[in-house]
Design a protein around this motif. Structure first.
Motif, PDB file in Angstrom:
ATOM      1  N   ASN A 117       0.802  -1.235   0.000  1.00 58.62           N
ATOM      2  CA  ASN A 117       0.000   0.000   0.000  1.00 58.62           C
ATOM      3  C   ASN A 117       0.826   1.272   0.000  1.00 58.62           C
ATOM      4  O   ASN A 117       0.279   2.368   0.068  1.00 58.62           O
ATOM      5  CB  ASN A 117      -0.908   0.040   1.236  1.00 58.62           C
ATOM      6  CG  ASN A 117      -2.046  -0.944   1.125  1.00 58.62           C
ATOM      7  OD1 ASN A 117      -2.546  -1.171   0.028  1.00 58.62           O
ATOM      8  ND2 ASN A 117      -2.429  -1.537   2.241  1.00 58.62           N
ATOM      9  N   PRO A 119       2.405   4.547  -0.596  1.00 59.94           N
ATOM     10  CA  PRO A 119       2.043   5.526  -1.616  1.00 59.94           C
ATOM     11  C   PRO A 119       3.272   5.884  -2.438  1.00 59.94           C
ATOM     12  O   PRO A 119       4.401   5.787  -1.962  1.00 59.94           O
ATOM     13  CB  PRO A 119       1.597   6.733  -0.795  1.00 59.94           C
ATOM     14  CG  PRO A 119       2.298   6.599   0.520  1.00 59.94           C
ATOM     15  CD  PRO A 119       2.496   5.129   0.744  1.00 59.94           C
ATOM     16  N   TYR A 176      -1.642  13.615   1.453  1.00 56.61           N
ATOM     17  CA  TYR A 176      -1.683  12.242   0.911  1.00 56.61           C
ATOM     18  C   TYR A 176      -2.539  11.348   1.783  1.00 56.61           C
ATOM     19  O   TYR A 176      -3.390  10.604   1.323  1.00 56.61           O
ATOM     20  CB  TYR A 176      -0.278  11.614   0.918  1.00 56.61           C
ATOM     21  CG  TYR A 176       0.603  11.884  -0.269  1.00 56.61           C
ATOM     22  CD1 TYR A 176       0.366  11.273  -1.500  1.00 56.61           C
ATOM     23  CD2 TYR A 176       1.714  12.704  -0.157  1.00 56.61           C
ATOM     24  CE1 TYR A 176       1.200  11.504  -2.582  1.00 56.61           C
ATOM     25  CE2 TYR A 176       2.562  12.950  -1.230  1.00 56.61           C
ATOM     26  CZ  TYR A 176       2.298  12.339  -2.454  1.00 56.61           C
ATOM     27  OH  TYR A 176       3.125  12.565  -3.493  1.00 56.61           O
ATOM     28  N   GLU A 179      -6.256  11.944   1.664  1.00 58.64           N
ATOM     29  CA  GLU A 179      -6.876  11.522   0.401  1.00 58.64           C
ATOM     30  C   GLU A 179      -7.063  10.016   0.340  1.00 58.64           C
ATOM     31  O   GLU A 179      -8.039   9.530  -0.214  1.00 58.64           O
ATOM     32  CB  GLU A 179      -6.017  11.977  -0.786  1.00 58.64           C
ATOM     33  CG  GLU A 179      -6.249  13.441  -1.132  1.00 58.64           C
ATOM     34  CD  GLU A 179      -5.224  13.967  -2.120  1.00 58.64           C
ATOM     35  OE1 GLU A 179      -4.414  13.157  -2.634  1.00 58.64           O
ATOM     36  OE2 GLU A 179      -5.219  15.183  -2.354  1.00 58.64           O
ATOM     37  N   ASP A 180      -6.128   9.287   0.895  1.00 57.58           N
ATOM     38  CA  ASP A 180      -6.208   7.831   0.847  1.00 57.58           C
ATOM     39  C   ASP A 180      -5.690   7.234   2.159  1.00 57.58           C
ATOM     40  O   ASP A 180      -4.493   7.013   2.337  1.00 57.58           O
ATOM     41  CB  ASP A 180      -5.385   7.311  -0.346  1.00 57.58           C
ATOM     42  CG  ASP A 180      -5.450   5.795  -0.441  1.00 57.58           C
ATOM     43  OD1 ASP A 180      -6.128   5.161   0.409  1.00 57.58           O
ATOM     44  OD2 ASP A 180      -4.822   5.235  -1.358  1.00 57.58           O
ATOM     45  N   PRO A 181      -6.622   6.972   3.081  1.00 66.23           N
ATOM     46  CA  PRO A 181      -6.218   6.503   4.419  1.00 66.23           C
ATOM     47  C   PRO A 181      -5.396   5.217   4.420  1.00 66.23           C
ATOM     48  O   PRO A 181      -4.725   4.938   5.409  1.00 66.23           O
ATOM     49  CB  PRO A 181      -7.553   6.293   5.142  1.00 66.23           C
ATOM     50  CG  PRO A 181      -8.510   7.206   4.435  1.00 66.23           C
ATOM     51  CD  PRO A 181      -8.078   7.183   3.003  1.00 66.23           C
ATOM     52  N   ARG A 182      -5.410   4.464   3.307  1.00 70.90           N
ATOM     53  CA  ARG A 182      -4.561   3.264   3.286  1.00 70.90           C
ATOM     54  C   ARG A 182      -3.089   3.628   3.306  1.00 70.90           C
ATOM     55  O   ARG A 182      -2.232   2.811   3.617  1.00 70.90           O
ATOM     56  CB  ARG A 182      -4.835   2.439   2.020  1.00 70.90           C
ATOM     57  CG  ARG A 182      -6.119   1.624   2.052  1.00 70.90           C
ATOM     58  CD  ARG A 182      -6.362   1.028   0.684  1.00 70.90           C
ATOM     59  NE  ARG A 182      -6.283   2.071  -0.347  1.00 70.90           N
ATOM     60  CZ  ARG A 182      -6.180   1.852  -1.661  1.00 70.90           C
ATOM     61  NH1 ARG A 182      -6.149   0.629  -2.116  1.00 70.90           N
ATOM     62  NH2 ARG A 182      -6.120   2.852  -2.515  1.00 70.90           N
ATOM     63  N   THR A 183      -2.802   4.876   2.945  1.00 69.51           N
ATOM     64  CA  THR A 183      -1.397   5.299   2.892  1.00 69.51           C
ATOM     65  C   THR A 183      -0.898   5.794   4.252  1.00 69.51           C
ATOM     66  O   THR A 183       0.269   6.200   4.376  1.00 69.51           O
ATOM     67  CB  THR A 183      -1.196   6.432   1.869  1.00 69.51           C
ATOM     68  OG1 THR A 183      -1.895   7.583   2.338  1.00 69.51           O
ATOM     69  CG2 THR A 183      -1.698   6.039   0.489  1.00 69.51           C
TER      70      THR A 183
END
Lengths: 235, 235
Positions: A117, A119, A176, A179-183
């Motif tokens: 995952n 980024p 970052y 925008e995308d909590p998986r990162t």
């Protein structure tokens, strides 16, 4: 008046120590370059090379500290000469700790490399700060070797720029992550890498501060930056 | 054989230095307690008190370092005595840096206090690590004052527990942040507070390592933890 003969032996001791310190500093600088390159390429050999370099730095720390003790025991210096040797010992510790930070960078790099995952972070600010940190470290050691307080005071002011890059990178990372909590999790690895670089700058600053301490006998750590700037304008 | 009279003067010098170090350590410990209390209550007076305490620590660092230089210049110690004094000087630096970390905690606390999005983070792990860090710092100084290598080696092993608490707290923070991305930015403030505490533990470890260095003349920093454990089993 000091004995001429003894004094020139002491100078020879100092010159040898200075060479050893610069040598150790050179290794730390190349550790930073290799760590940043590893972050860029995730090259396993490069990571191993940094880990190996760190072990050499540990040995150098012990050896140089031993040499400093020997010089103190042999020459029994007083006042400024003694302050210089004690500052050199703290300088060695700062170099070794800066080396620890390079190790932390490759350790975090290993984690990022494994994380699917992770980024694709643009590491422009990290690269800029790493170059600045390496640069101030080099200049700080150079100022230490020449006991150049003007250069040292400039380095202390320049550290602010590294801190600013760090803050800029943290702001970008937060964007970052939002925008995308998986990162978030790999983002923290990048955060600690940026922090490690900021710390290297702090170690350089510590070395620069010790130059001022040796020469002026005052600990510049605790003089506000604004005062330094005023002093610079006056001198 | 050393001159008896000189030697007992040297012992008196060491005892005075030891008292000053413990005094400085006591102030650092209360800084940690106050910083954690400030994080709990956001009490402005308490924050100011920590900032004020940090300035006192800076002065103490300079004074004790000056005293160490004076003792070296006056008594011209060699071998282990010299190693002890140089280690004391590094010990002072570690205490001052631990004090810097307490300052960073209240600075981050100020930011959290101002942030309307700050998550209501359960700081249980931070509290636990702060207590552990304060505890190992106290024990490290005590081991330094008594030059107790057994205690010192135990402290080096115990630092692992602080690192574990830190990692547990980071995992919890990541969960918070993923659930509500608005908490990412203040979450990082909490993260750096946890990191500051972990650093205090590192400074305590550095002090403990220096005890082993003074006594055994080997730098335990660079002996793997497993080796220490083996040594402990054997002794």
């Amino acid at each position: 008046m000091p004995d001429k003969h003894l004094s020139s032996q002491f100078d020879a001791d100092l010159s040898l120590l200075s060479t050893r310190l610069l040598e150790m500093g050179g290794l730390v600088e190349s550790q930073i370059v290799h760590a940043m390159e590893a972050l860029n390429t995730f090259d396993v050999d490069l990571i191993e090379r940094v880990l190996e370099g760190e072990r050499r730095l540990n040995v150098m720390e012990m050896e140089i500290d031993e040499e400093i003790s020997n010089v103190i025991a042999r020459r029994q210096p007083a006042a400024r000469d003694l302050r210089l040797l004690m500052a050199a010992s703290k300088c060695v510790t700062n170099l070794e700790r800066a080396g620890d930070e390079a190790r932390k960078i490759v350790k975090r790099t290993q984690r990022i490399a494994k994380d699917a995952n992770a980024p694709k972070v643009n590491i422009a600010e990290i690269k800029v700060s790493a170059e600045m940190a390496s640069n101030v470290l080099h200049r700080a050691l150079d100022a230490f070797a020449r006991m150049d307080t003007t250069a040292a005071e400039q380095i202390i002011r320049d550290d602010e720029a590294i801190d600013n890059e760090f803050r800029a990178f943290v702001r970008k990372l937060v964007t970052y992550m939002m925008e995308d909590p998986r990162t978030i999790s790999p983002g923290l690895d990048y955060l600690f890498i940026a922090k490690a670089i900021e710390r290297i700058g702090d170690h350089a600053t510590n070395i620069a501060e010790s130059v001022v301490y040796v020469i002026k006998g005052t600990n510049v750590r605790h003089v506000p930056r604004e005062q330094l700037e005023l002093d610079a304008l006056r001198s």
